[in-house]
Design a protein around this motif. Sequence first.
Motif, PDB file in Angstrom:
ATOM      1  N   SER A  43       1.088  -1.685  -0.200  1.00  0.00           N
ATOM      2  CA  SER A  43      -0.216  -0.368  -0.062  1.00  0.00           C
ATOM      3  C   SER A  43       0.737   1.150  -0.428  1.00  0.00           C
ATOM      4  N   THR A  44       2.224   1.251   0.274  1.00  0.00           N
ATOM      5  CA  THR A  44       2.888   2.373   0.518  1.00  0.00           C
ATOM      6  C   THR A  44       3.328   2.760  -1.168  1.00  0.00           C
ATOM      7  N   LEU A  45       3.649   1.201  -1.888  1.00  0.00           N
ATOM      8  CA  LEU A  45       4.146   1.745  -3.351  1.00  0.00           C
ATOM      9  C   LEU A  45       2.507   2.140  -4.210  1.00  0.00           C
ATOM     10  N   ALA A  59       3.045  -0.950  12.420  1.00  0.00           N
ATOM     11  CA  ALA A  59       4.321  -1.817  11.952  1.00  0.00           C
ATOM     12  C   ALA A  59       5.008  -1.434  10.306  1.00  0.00           C
ATOM     13  N   TRP A  60       5.339  -2.686  10.194  1.00  0.00           N
ATOM     14  CA  TRP A  60       5.377  -1.668   8.553  1.00  0.00           C
ATOM     15  C   TRP A  60       5.040  -2.200   7.089  1.00  0.00           C
ATOM     16  N   VAL A  61       4.193  -2.311   6.125  1.00  0.00           N
ATOM     17  CA  VAL A  61       3.515  -3.024   5.318  1.00  0.00           C
ATOM     18  C   VAL A  61       4.265  -4.682   4.941  1.00  0.00           C
ATOM     19  N   SER A  69      10.116   3.510  14.187  1.00  0.00           N
ATOM     20  CA  SER A  69       9.947   3.109  13.160  1.00  0.00           C
ATOM     21  C   SER A  69       9.309   3.373  11.967  1.00  0.00           C
ATOM     22  N   ASN A  70       8.684   2.876  11.181  1.00  0.00           N
ATOM     23  CA  ASN A  70       8.149   2.977  10.149  1.00  0.00           C
ATOM     24  C   ASN A  70       6.713   2.457  10.218  1.00  0.00           C
ATOM     25  N   PRO A  71       5.241   3.056  10.126  1.00  0.00           N
ATOM     26  CA  PRO A  71       4.749   4.127  10.511  1.00  0.00           C
ATOM     27  C   PRO A  71       4.824   5.228  11.687  1.00  0.00           C
ATOM     28  N   ILE A  78      -3.540   6.838   9.664  1.00  0.00           N
ATOM     29  CA  ILE A  78      -2.845   7.556   8.359  1.00  0.00           C
ATOM     30  C   ILE A  78      -1.513   8.143   8.602  1.00  0.00           C
ATOM     31  N   ARG A  79      -0.876   7.820   7.526  1.00  0.00           N
ATOM     32  CA  ARG A  79       0.818   8.088   7.463  1.00  0.00           C
ATOM     33  C   ARG A  79       0.913   8.957   6.461  1.00  0.00           C
ATOM     34  N   LEU A  80       1.833  10.086   7.388  1.00  0.00           N
ATOM     35  CA  LEU A  80       2.266  11.054   5.894  1.00  0.00           C
ATOM     36  C   LEU A  80       3.618  10.797   6.196  1.00  0.00           C
ATOM     37  N   ALA A  98       4.921   7.622   0.070  1.00  0.00           N
ATOM     38  CA  ALA A  98       6.235   6.427  -0.267  1.00  0.00           C
ATOM     39  C   ALA A  98       7.110   6.900   0.683  1.00  0.00           C
ATOM     40  N   GLY A  99       8.202   6.902   1.711  1.00  0.00           N
ATOM     41  CA  GLY A  99       8.673   7.502   1.762  1.00  0.00           C
ATOM     42  C   GLY A  99      10.268   6.811   1.368  1.00  0.00           C
ATOM     43  N   GLU A 100      10.578   8.191   0.621  1.00  0.00           N
ATOM     44  CA  GLU A 100      11.480   9.126  -0.137  1.00  0.00           C
ATOM     45  C   GLU A 100      11.936   9.287  -0.265  1.00  0.00           C
ATOM     46  N   ALA A 133      17.270  -3.329   1.337  1.00  0.00           N
ATOM     47  CA  ALA A 133      16.561  -3.834   2.335  1.00  0.00           C
ATOM     48  C   ALA A 133      15.601  -4.987   2.636  1.00  0.00           C
ATOM     49  N   LYS A 134      14.456  -4.686   1.678  1.00  0.00           N
ATOM     50  CA  LYS A 134      13.331  -5.807   1.581  1.00  0.00           C
ATOM     51  C   LYS A 134      13.653  -7.169   1.472  1.00  0.00           C
ATOM     52  N   HIS A 135      14.473  -6.815  -0.050  1.00  0.00           N
ATOM     53  CA  HIS A 135      15.165  -8.240  -0.632  1.00  0.00           C
ATOM     54  C   HIS A 135      15.789  -8.896   1.173  1.00  0.00           C
TER      55      HIS A 135
HETATM   56  N1  GLU Z   1       9.719   1.518   3.179  1.00  0.00           N
HETATM   57  C1  GLU Z   1       9.410   3.015   2.277  1.00  0.00           C
HETATM   58  C2  GLU Z   1       7.412   3.881   2.991  1.00  0.00           C
HETATM   59  O1  GLU Z   1       7.059   2.552   3.997  1.00  0.00           O
HETATM   60  C3  GLU Z   1       9.541   2.915   0.551  1.00  0.00           C
HETATM   61  C4  GLU Z   1       7.781   2.099   0.005  1.00  0.00           C
HETATM   62  C5  GLU Z   1       8.311   0.619   0.607  1.00  0.00           C
HETATM   63  O2  GLU Z   1       8.964   0.357   0.495  1.00  0.00           O
HETATM   64  O3  GLU Z   1       6.634   0.281   1.416  1.00  0.00           O
HETATM   65  O4  GLU Z   1       6.776   4.149   2.345  1.00  0.00           O
END
Ligand code: GLU
Length: 411
Positions: free
Chosen positions: A14-16, A123-125, A173-175, A382-384, A37-39, A99-101
């Motif tokens: 959902s972030t992408l 937690a991160w999606v 932490s993300n988010p 919601i996340r900003l 997205a966190g970029e 890091a995802k990999h």
């Molecule tokens: N990790 C970032 C985010 O949470 C980039 C997108 C993703 O890889 O989830 O927005």
Amino acid sequence: MHVAERIARMSESSTLAAAARARDLAAKGKPVISLGAGEPDFATPENIREAAIAALRKGLTHYAPTAGTADARGAVAAKLARENSIAARPADVTITVGAKHAVYLAMQAMIEPGDEVVIPTPAWVSYRPLAELAGATVVEVETDPARGYAVTAAAIERAITRRTRVLVFNSPSNPTGGVCPPEMVREIAAMLARHPQVSVVSDEIYEKLLYPEVDPAARFLSIGACPEVAERTVTINGMSKAFAMTGWRIGYAAAPGAGSGLIQQMIKLQAQMTNGIPTFLMPAIVEALSERSTAGIEAMRRAFAARARIVAEAVASMPHVSAPPPSGAFYSFLQLGKVLGAVTPGGRTLRTPSDAAEALLEEALVAAVPGEDFGGAGRSAIRLSFACGESDLREALARIRRFLDSLVVRG
Ligand code: GLU
Ligand code: PMP
């Protein structure tokens, strides 16, 4: 064509997806501002880019070893020893496609079908889908927005059973933008001494993004530095965030511990799956982790700290919503309160965070990520992301403010 059930039922990122929706609208000429997205908005520091260019010119265009060159693995191991008190040898490290990999490889290499993976939420999606893809059942430990989403050793311990294989730990932490204080990290490690069946996947990708300017107590400790879990922690990190290198796709994992052989199994999977990352990126890793990059990274951190303050002040004055001030990472996680149930000027009733994010995008031209897929208290949030430039950030916050002011709220 047949689609495998396990992929068909996996949720999309959902972030992408939020980032893609914002890009689509922008391509249609809408002046959308993305807090999706966190970029980081910054370009990768010049010295790191030059290292890759020089490597290409030198002709580093053949396969690299799957886990990375000796120099790159050595630079990561030295960094972990120097900055994180983690005694990893170069042989304990693998360089991954982001890091995802590394999270994917760790889950695949550790989990048996039916194992439980404990995840403090929100937690991160991507943790849940990647754990489930490996056959795990996810057990959420829900944290409380009123306590800054802090997770305690006691709450994690209540979720642990004989079947628990992995604890996913992510600080900053993300988010939520929260940072687990070192004494809490030590308590969690001490608690895990009672549960030797549990390993830790520690995602430290926001480690360098701490804002003592906003929260003077913000300090970082790697859980892998704690002796109780040093030999059963996979530490994951990467270049995307603090180094502004999202598009380079560089991450890494380290799993010290003579007995486990886990990293070898992760590298075996990686060799069958992707092999090494591009060879000409290896010198850029060495450059990024050298002292020559410190000033550039600190300049970006300071800019994020200023934005964290801007967001914290703006959110504190907004009606209906609340969020703790961000101590780290680059996210503010807004509890939606009475926004849920409210009606927009466009006539939408906002029942869920997804409704709210959609209305915010279409009626106020601000992209944000709906909180449902972060789990726990994310189901009303919601996340900003404040990784965008400062003027865009101020304008987006003003639009959100006007949007909230315009809602017709029940009761
Ligand atoms: N990790 C970032 C985010 O949470 C980039 C997108 C993703 O890889 O989830 O927005
Ligand atoms: N972990 C967390 C907590 C993240 O927010 C992200 C988002 N980029 C990642 C891992 C993955 O990062 P990358 O694959 O770009 O290194």
